[in-house]
Design a protein around this motif. Structure first.
Motif, PDB file in Angstrom:
ATOM      1  N   TRP A   1       0.831  -1.219  -0.115  1.00  0.00           N
ATOM      2  CA  TRP A   1       0.106   0.161   0.083  1.00  0.00           C
ATOM      3  C   TRP A   1       0.839   1.309  -0.055  1.00  0.00           C
ATOM      4  CZ3 TRP A   1      -4.497  -1.475  -1.331  1.00  0.00           C
ATOM      5  CH2 TRP A   1      -5.189  -2.759  -0.999  1.00  0.00           C
ATOM      6  N   ASN A   2       2.202   1.174   0.293  1.00  0.00           N
ATOM      7  CA  ASN A   2       2.978   2.333   0.225  1.00  0.00           C
ATOM      8  C   ASN A   2       4.093   2.182  -0.937  1.00  0.00           C
ATOM      9  OD1 ASN A   2       4.778   0.699   1.387  1.00  0.00           O
ATOM     10  ND2 ASN A   2       4.577   1.521   3.429  1.00  0.00           N
ATOM     11  N   ARG A   3       4.294   1.157  -1.512  1.00  0.00           N
ATOM     12  CA  ARG A   3       5.069   1.027  -2.477  1.00  0.00           C
ATOM     13  C   ARG A   3       5.023   1.430  -4.012  1.00  0.00           C
ATOM     14  NH1 ARG A   3       4.351  -5.021  -2.100  1.00  0.00           N
ATOM     15  NH2 ARG A   3       3.327  -5.575  -4.223  1.00  0.00           N
ATOM     16  N   PHE A   4       3.625   1.515  -3.996  1.00  0.00           N
ATOM     17  CA  PHE A   4       3.098   2.200  -5.412  1.00  0.00           C
ATOM     18  C   PHE A   4       3.524   3.596  -5.532  1.00  0.00           C
ATOM     19  CE2 PHE A   4       0.729  -1.672  -5.565  1.00  0.00           C
ATOM     20  CZ  PHE A   4       0.927  -2.202  -7.084  1.00  0.00           C
ATOM     21  N   GLY A   5       4.695   3.804  -6.144  1.00  0.00           N
ATOM     22  CA  GLY A   5       5.109   5.191  -6.409  1.00  0.00           C
ATOM     23  C   GLY A   5       6.053   5.138  -7.749  1.00  0.00           C
ATOM     24  N   SER A   6       7.018   6.059  -7.576  1.00  0.00           N
ATOM     25  CA  SER A   6       8.101   6.251  -8.720  1.00  0.00           C
ATOM     26  C   SER A   6       9.340   5.072  -8.800  1.00  0.00           C
ATOM     27  CB  SER A   6       8.407   7.340  -8.970  1.00  0.00           C
ATOM     28  OG  SER A   6       9.183   7.870  -7.746  1.00  0.00           O
ATOM     29  N   GLU A   7       9.195   4.220  -7.945  1.00  0.00           N
ATOM     30  CA  GLU A   7      10.625   3.468  -7.733  1.00  0.00           C
ATOM     31  C   GLU A   7      10.479   1.989  -8.286  1.00  0.00           C
ATOM     32  OE1 GLU A   7      11.532   3.006  -3.664  1.00  0.00           O
ATOM     33  OE2 GLU A   7      11.769   5.435  -3.255  1.00  0.00           O
ATOM     34  N   ARG A   8       9.384   1.606  -8.752  1.00  0.00           N
ATOM     35  CA  ARG A   8       9.203   0.120  -9.314  1.00  0.00           C
ATOM     36  C   ARG A   8       8.081   0.423 -10.638  1.00  0.00           C
ATOM     37  NH1 ARG A   8      10.537  -2.238  -4.123  1.00  0.00           N
ATOM     38  NH2 ARG A   8      11.870  -4.042  -5.056  1.00  0.00           N
ATOM     39  N   VAL A   9       8.691  -0.240 -11.573  1.00  0.00           N
ATOM     40  CA  VAL A   9       7.339  -0.242 -12.967  1.00  0.00           C
ATOM     41  C   VAL A   9       6.988  -1.800 -13.224  1.00  0.00           C
ATOM     42  CG1 VAL A   9       8.651   1.702 -14.353  1.00  0.00           C
ATOM     43  CG2 VAL A   9       9.403  -0.932 -14.453  1.00  0.00           C
ATOM     44  N   PHE A  10       7.360  -2.577 -12.370  1.00  0.00           N
ATOM     45  CA  PHE A  10       6.899  -4.045 -12.544  1.00  0.00           C
ATOM     46  C   PHE A  10       6.074  -4.733 -11.278  1.00  0.00           C
ATOM     47  CE2 PHE A  10      10.630  -4.942 -15.577  1.00  0.00           C
ATOM     48  CZ  PHE A  10      10.084  -4.316 -16.533  1.00  0.00           C
ATOM     49  N   GLU A  11       5.855  -3.712 -10.460  1.00  0.00           N
ATOM     50  CA  GLU A  11       5.272  -4.063  -9.166  1.00  0.00           C
ATOM     51  C   GLU A  11       3.741  -4.477  -9.146  1.00  0.00           C
ATOM     52  OE1 GLU A  11       5.823  -0.970  -6.508  1.00  0.00           O
ATOM     53  OE2 GLU A  11       5.173   0.540  -8.054  1.00  0.00           O
ATOM     54  N   HIS A  12       3.121  -4.167 -10.216  1.00  0.00           N
ATOM     55  CA  HIS A  12       1.783  -4.658 -10.471  1.00  0.00           C
ATOM     56  C   HIS A  12       1.592  -6.084 -10.873  1.00  0.00           C
ATOM     57  CE1 HIS A  12       3.141  -3.748 -14.355  1.00  0.00           C
ATOM     58  NE2 HIS A  12       1.996  -4.066 -14.969  1.00  0.00           N
TER      59      HIS A  12
ATOM     60  N   GLY B   1     -12.744  -5.388 -22.483  1.00  0.00           N
ATOM     61  CA  GLY B   1     -12.481  -6.687 -21.948  1.00  0.00           C
ATOM     62  C   GLY B   1     -11.446  -7.462 -22.778  1.00  0.00           C
ATOM     63  N   THR B   2     -11.758  -7.287 -24.124  1.00  0.00           N
ATOM     64  CA  THR B   2     -10.604  -7.965 -25.181  1.00  0.00           C
ATOM     65  C   THR B   2      -9.340  -7.486 -25.252  1.00  0.00           C
ATOM     66  OG1 THR B   2     -11.064  -6.443 -26.960  1.00  0.00           O
ATOM     67  CG2 THR B   2     -12.837  -8.414 -26.656  1.00  0.00           C
ATOM     68  N   ILE B   3      -9.050  -6.449 -24.570  1.00  0.00           N
ATOM     69  CA  ILE B   3      -7.623  -5.904 -24.528  1.00  0.00           C
ATOM     70  C   ILE B   3      -7.151  -5.804 -22.998  1.00  0.00           C
ATOM     71  CG2 ILE B   3      -7.769  -4.816 -26.562  1.00  0.00           C
ATOM     72  CD1 ILE B   3      -8.007  -2.144 -25.087  1.00  0.00           C
ATOM     73  N   SER B   4      -8.074  -6.461 -22.171  1.00  0.00           N
ATOM     74  CA  SER B   4      -7.849  -6.125 -20.766  1.00  0.00           C
ATOM     75  C   SER B   4      -6.523  -6.968 -20.351  1.00  0.00           C
ATOM     76  CB  SER B   4      -8.878  -6.836 -19.930  1.00  0.00           C
ATOM     77  OG  SER B   4      -8.944  -8.270 -20.066  1.00  0.00           O
ATOM     78  N   TYR B   5      -5.990  -7.784 -20.715  1.00  0.00           N
ATOM     79  CA  TYR B   5      -4.585  -8.257 -20.307  1.00  0.00           C
ATOM     80  C   TYR B   5      -3.577  -7.455 -20.823  1.00  0.00           C
ATOM     81  CZ  TYR B   5      -0.646 -11.377 -20.108  1.00  0.00           C
ATOM     82  OH  TYR B   5       0.704 -11.779 -19.805  1.00  0.00           O
ATOM     83  N   SER B   6      -3.489  -7.009 -21.919  1.00  0.00           N
ATOM     84  CA  SER B   6      -2.307  -6.033 -22.142  1.00  0.00           C
ATOM     85  C   SER B   6      -2.553  -4.534 -21.780  1.00  0.00           C
ATOM     86  CB  SER B   6      -2.395  -5.887 -23.884  1.00  0.00           C
ATOM     87  OG  SER B   6      -1.800  -6.954 -24.296  1.00  0.00           O
ATOM     88  N   LEU B   7      -3.943  -4.441 -21.363  1.00  0.00           N
ATOM     89  CA  LEU B   7      -3.962  -3.070 -20.746  1.00  0.00           C
ATOM     90  C   LEU B   7      -3.507  -3.354 -19.231  1.00  0.00           C
ATOM     91  CD1 LEU B   7      -5.011  -0.348 -20.817  1.00  0.00           C
ATOM     92  CD2 LEU B   7      -7.439  -1.186 -20.372  1.00  0.00           C
ATOM     93  N   TYR B   8      -3.907  -4.177 -18.799  1.00  0.00           N
ATOM     94  CA  TYR B   8      -3.128  -4.468 -17.232  1.00  0.00           C
ATOM     95  C   TYR B   8      -1.634  -4.416 -17.347  1.00  0.00           C
ATOM     96  CZ  TYR B   8      -2.568  -6.044 -12.608  1.00  0.00           C
ATOM     97  OH  TYR B   8      -2.138  -6.204 -11.248  1.00  0.00           O
ATOM     98  N   LEU B   9      -1.033  -5.115 -18.208  1.00  0.00           N
ATOM     99  CA  LEU B   9       0.482  -5.152 -18.397  1.00  0.00           C
ATOM    100  C   LEU B   9       0.935  -3.698 -18.461  1.00  0.00           C
ATOM    101  CD1 LEU B   9       1.063  -8.213 -20.593  1.00  0.00           C
ATOM    102  CD2 LEU B   9       1.223  -8.024 -18.102  1.00  0.00           C
ATOM    103  N   TRP B  10       0.495  -2.822 -19.420  1.00  0.00           N
ATOM    104  CA  TRP B  10       0.947  -1.615 -19.680  1.00  0.00           C
ATOM    105  C   TRP B  10       0.703  -0.341 -18.780  1.00  0.00           C
ATOM    106  CZ3 TRP B  10       4.745  -0.751 -22.762  1.00  0.00           C
ATOM    107  CH2 TRP B  10       5.245  -1.643 -24.202  1.00  0.00           C
ATOM    108  N   HIS B  11      -0.357  -0.343 -18.154  1.00  0.00           N
ATOM    109  CA  HIS B  11      -0.951   0.815 -17.567  1.00  0.00           C
ATOM    110  C   HIS B  11      -0.078   1.078 -16.415  1.00  0.00           C
ATOM    111  CE1 HIS B  11      -2.168  -1.539 -14.224  1.00  0.00           C
ATOM    112  NE2 HIS B  11      -2.525  -0.658 -13.308  1.00  0.00           N
ATOM    113  N   TRP B  12       0.539   0.340 -15.744  1.00  0.00           N
ATOM    114  CA  TRP B  12       1.469   0.906 -14.463  1.00  0.00           C
ATOM    115  C   TRP B  12       2.710   1.555 -15.032  1.00  0.00           C
ATOM    116  CZ3 TRP B  12       0.763   2.836 -10.038  1.00  0.00           C
ATOM    117  CH2 TRP B  12       1.970   3.186  -9.068  1.00  0.00           C
ATOM    118  N   PRO B  13       3.644   0.712 -16.026  1.00  0.00           N
ATOM    119  CA  PRO B  13       4.738   1.440 -16.528  1.00  0.00           C
ATOM    120  C   PRO B  13       4.416   2.930 -17.047  1.00  0.00           C
ATOM    121  CG  PRO B  13       4.903  -0.737 -17.012  1.00  0.00           C
ATOM    122  CD  PRO B  13       3.240  -0.807 -16.332  1.00  0.00           C
TER     123      PRO B  13
END
Length: 523
Positions: free
Chosen positions: A254-265, A427-439
């Motif tokens: 809950w406190n690690r989502f910031g600018s220090e990691r791009v793969f944490e999701h 929904g049809t693009i949900s997997y890729s959308l999940y992968l890309w959104h946090w970076p």
């Protein structure tokens, strides 16, 4: 189930392709399943909805992946092959679909049924099969809702949006278990190699592209600390153990989502992959018993779900619930409750309920959807301790129930809302959308763009969606549907080569020098 000629089996699946139509098709399905013709008149209309033809005029049904099918319906690949074989012998279909005596006789005689011989529809030989699919639009809509919730959570607009991950978990458990049980029913066993191969073709290509592209982008424009964490986390993502790696580093969720990691999701992808590794093994072991496999799988899913819930309640730390939120053992119930709903016992119960009380089913679906929505609005991961003492379990149960009801009554009000075209498309693009959104969120932060509020959210969503569309249509779908090299022995070699190349990325990309420490300042 008694053995019937392929023509009967094919007619039950696709009456036009098999050379029969009308009442003959109804009778074929009646003979195949032992159900009454009246039953199938209702069920065909209710459950086998039509699908608009593809824009280019081609039927894309054969390209749809097995994991996207409603698992309680027939496997498209197997049935399409049987239908094709039957269609190649049109002269044999009429003799098989007849009443009276002989090979095509009705094994389930019904009082009052017309016993005249059934002849094929003369127009069936030239008519184009109607575009038809067992894919349920409402499930795509649920995927869309889930990924939108996660996006809104990570952009600071919906505190409970993190529960979208649990909706993904329940969907995965439901679909995967349904496929496994269908394979047990048809083949008597689970082919683990084939299952894991399909999972790799589904998940690995887009993930590899994201890992490589994001790592290179971070190395080019990211600050040194971000580069270091990216290179440190990457191998654990590749091994599908990121959630345990982050826990070992005491990285609070809950406190690690910031600018220090791009793969944490990607911790949630690791949880799902671990489920895909262990759960098929357990189902395969249960299948060795031979009888009542579905009931035993249902019992296993229920028992392990309850054990996971108890374990979460025991381990939760009110000060930081990260361990129980991201641990595979304490999140297993989110997947297994979906698996439970996919079993024949629960499926039959829901099916009977739909037939006897359709209005009550619509009300139950609305109640489940309302409960999920209320939790998304009320929950907070850091202050809502009740989540870890039954709240997450209740949410996962509501999600699983909603999935089951949407499957059994796809024409109800809630499934129709979830079938709204924008939700389905998302929904049809949900997997890729999940992968890309946090970076994208990390690299296009408010500090980097100078934007804030909904303007920044709109930018993040637009960029993430564009990348997801490109990834889906240029990487995911080609490998899943059209890459013949991605299966069998060549697929194994390709997998080994990709994994080796990806491992080299973590070594070849230079890490920045560690920050210098001024020892004189310590005096």
């Amino acid at each position: 189930m008694p053995a019937y000629p392929e023509e009967v089996f094919a007619a039950a699946v696709d009456p036009v392709a098999s050379g029969v139509g009308g009442e003959a098709a109804l009778f074929a399905e009646y003979a195949w399943t032992g159900r009454t013709i009246e039953y199938h008149r209702r069920r065909i209309q209710e459950r086998y909805g039509t699908r608009p033809a593809a824009e280019d005029g081609e039927d894309k049904l054969a390209e749809w992946p097995a994991e996207e099918v409603c698992p309680v319906q027939a496997d498209r690949g197997e049935l399409a092959a049987v239908s094709a074989r039957a269609a190649s012998r049109p002269s044999s279909a009429p003799s098989a679909i007849t009443t009276g005596s002989g090979h095509g006789a009705d094994p389930f005689p019904t009082r009052g049924r017309d016993d005249r011989p059934m002849t094929p529809d003369p127009s069936a030989a030239t008519a184009r099969p109607p575009a038809r699919s067992s894919r349920l639009p409402a499930l795509d809509g649920l995927r869309g809702v889930a990924v939108i919730g996660v996006l809104l959570f990570h952009t600071g607009n919906l505190d409970g949006g993190f529960l979208g991950v649990d909706l993904f978990f329940a969907l995965s458990g439901y679909l995967i278990t349904g496929l496994l049980l269908k394979e047990v029913k048809t083949a008597g066993r689970v082919s683990l190699v084939s299952f894991w191969g399909r999972r790799l073709r589904r998940l690995l290509p887009a993930l590899v592209v994201v890992l490589v592209c994001v790592t290179l982008a971070v190395r080019a424009v990211g600050p040194p600390q971000l580069v270091r964490t990216t290179l440190a986390d990457g191998p654990w993502v590749q091994l599908n153990l990121l959630n345990w790696h982050l826990l070992a580093e005491s990285a609070g969720y809950w406190n690690r989502f910031g600018s220090e990691r791009v793969f944490e999701h990607l911790w949630s992808i690791a949880v799902e992959e671990q489920f895909y590794l262990v759960w098929p093994l357990l189902v395969a072991l249960v299948a060795l018993g031979g009888k009542r496999v579905g009931d035993r799988v249902a019992l296993l899913a229920a028992v392990v779900s309850l054990a996971s819930l108890v374990w979460m309640a025991v381990l939760v730390d009110p000060a930081d619930p990260t361990r129980v939120y991201t641990g595979t053992d304490t999140r297993a119930f989110s997947l297994l409750l979906g698996a439970l709903v996919a079993t024949a016992r629960v499926h039959d119960l829901l099916e009977r309920t739909v037939e006897r009380a359709p209005r009550a089913v619509s009300g139950a679906a609305a109640a489940a959807a309302a409960a999920v929505g209320a939790l998304w609005l009320l929950a907070d991961g850091t202050t809502s301790l009740w989540l870890y003492r039954g709240g997450l379990f209740a949410h996962a149960l509501a999600c699983a129930l909603l999935i089951g009801l949407c499957t059994q009554a796809p024409r109800g009000p809630v499934p129709r809302i979830l079938s709204w075209a924008p939700l389905r498309w998302t929904g049809t693009i949900s997997y890729s959308l999940y992968l890309w959104h946090w970076p994208v969120i990390v690299l296009l932060s408010p500090e980097a763009t100078g934007l804030s509020g909904w303007w920044w959210t709109a930018l993040v969503c637009a960029v993430s969606t564009c990348l997801a569309v490109l990834s889906t249509h240029l990487v995911e779908n080609p490998v899943r549907f059209r890459a013949s090299w991605a299966s069998g022995g060549r697929g194994a070699l390709a997998f080994a080569a990709v994994m080796a190349a990806l491992a080299l990325v973590w070594v070849a990309v230079p890490a920045p020098a560690p920050p210098a420490v001024d020892v004189t300042a310590l005096d």
